[in-house]
Design a protein around this motif. Structure first.
Motif, PDB file in Angstrom:
ATOM      1  N   ARG A  24     -63.062 -44.406  36.946  1.00 47.43           N
ATOM      2  CA  ARG A  24     -61.834 -45.153  36.657  1.00 47.43           C
ATOM      3  C   ARG A  24     -61.992 -45.990  35.387  1.00 47.43           C
ATOM      4  O   ARG A  24     -61.100 -46.042  34.549  1.00 47.43           O
ATOM      5  N   LYS A  28     -59.830 -45.381  31.977  1.00 38.38           N
ATOM      6  CA  LYS A  28     -58.946 -46.446  31.490  1.00 38.38           C
ATOM      7  C   LYS A  28     -59.291 -46.827  30.058  1.00 38.38           C
ATOM      8  O   LYS A  28     -58.412 -46.960  29.213  1.00 38.38           O
ATOM      9  N   GLU A  39     -49.952 -49.124  32.549  1.00 42.62           N
ATOM     10  CA  GLU A  39     -49.202 -48.689  33.733  1.00 42.62           C
ATOM     11  C   GLU A  39     -49.244 -47.167  33.875  1.00 42.62           C
ATOM     12  O   GLU A  39     -49.435 -46.642  34.968  1.00 42.62           O
ATOM     13  N   ASP A  42     -52.803 -46.005  34.890  1.00 43.53           N
ATOM     14  CA  ASP A  42     -53.040 -46.197  36.327  1.00 43.53           C
ATOM     15  C   ASP A  42     -52.333 -45.115  37.143  1.00 43.53           C
ATOM     16  O   ASP A  42     -52.895 -44.589  38.105  1.00 43.53           O
ATOM     17  N   GLU A  43     -51.112 -44.791  36.742  1.00 38.89           N
ATOM     18  CA  GLU A  43     -50.348 -43.758  37.452  1.00 38.89           C
ATOM     19  C   GLU A  43     -51.061 -42.404  37.358  1.00 38.89           C
ATOM     20  O   GLU A  43     -51.179 -41.676  38.344  1.00 38.89           O
ATOM     21  N   GLU A  46     -54.194 -42.390  39.566  1.00 44.14           N
ATOM     22  CA  GLU A  46     -53.807 -42.244  40.972  1.00 44.14           C
ATOM     23  C   GLU A  46     -53.480 -40.786  41.304  1.00 44.14           C
ATOM     24  O   GLU A  46     -53.881 -40.283  42.351  1.00 44.14           O
TER      25      GLU A  46
END
Length: 52
Positions: A24, A28, A39, A42-43, A46
């Motif tokens: 992660r 990122k 945003e 992160d989407e 996921e």
């Protein structure tokens, strides 16, 4: 979002073998450096975690 998915897939293939936390973090950092908003990053992450 298409550009994010393209870049994200390349990075996913590169970092998929890492432990979850490190995966992660690296995803990122790399995507944020390429100019994508947090945003959307992160989407995308996921989505990738739900696939597995």
């Amino acid at each position: 979002m298409d550009a994010l998915r393209y870049q994200g897939e390349k990075l996913h293939n590169k970092h998929v073998k890492l432990p979850a936390r490190e995966y992660r973090q690296k995803m990122k950092m790399a995507l944020y450096r390429k100019g994508f908003p947090m945003e959307l990053i992160d989407e995308f992450i996921e989505e990738k975690e739900n696939e597995e």
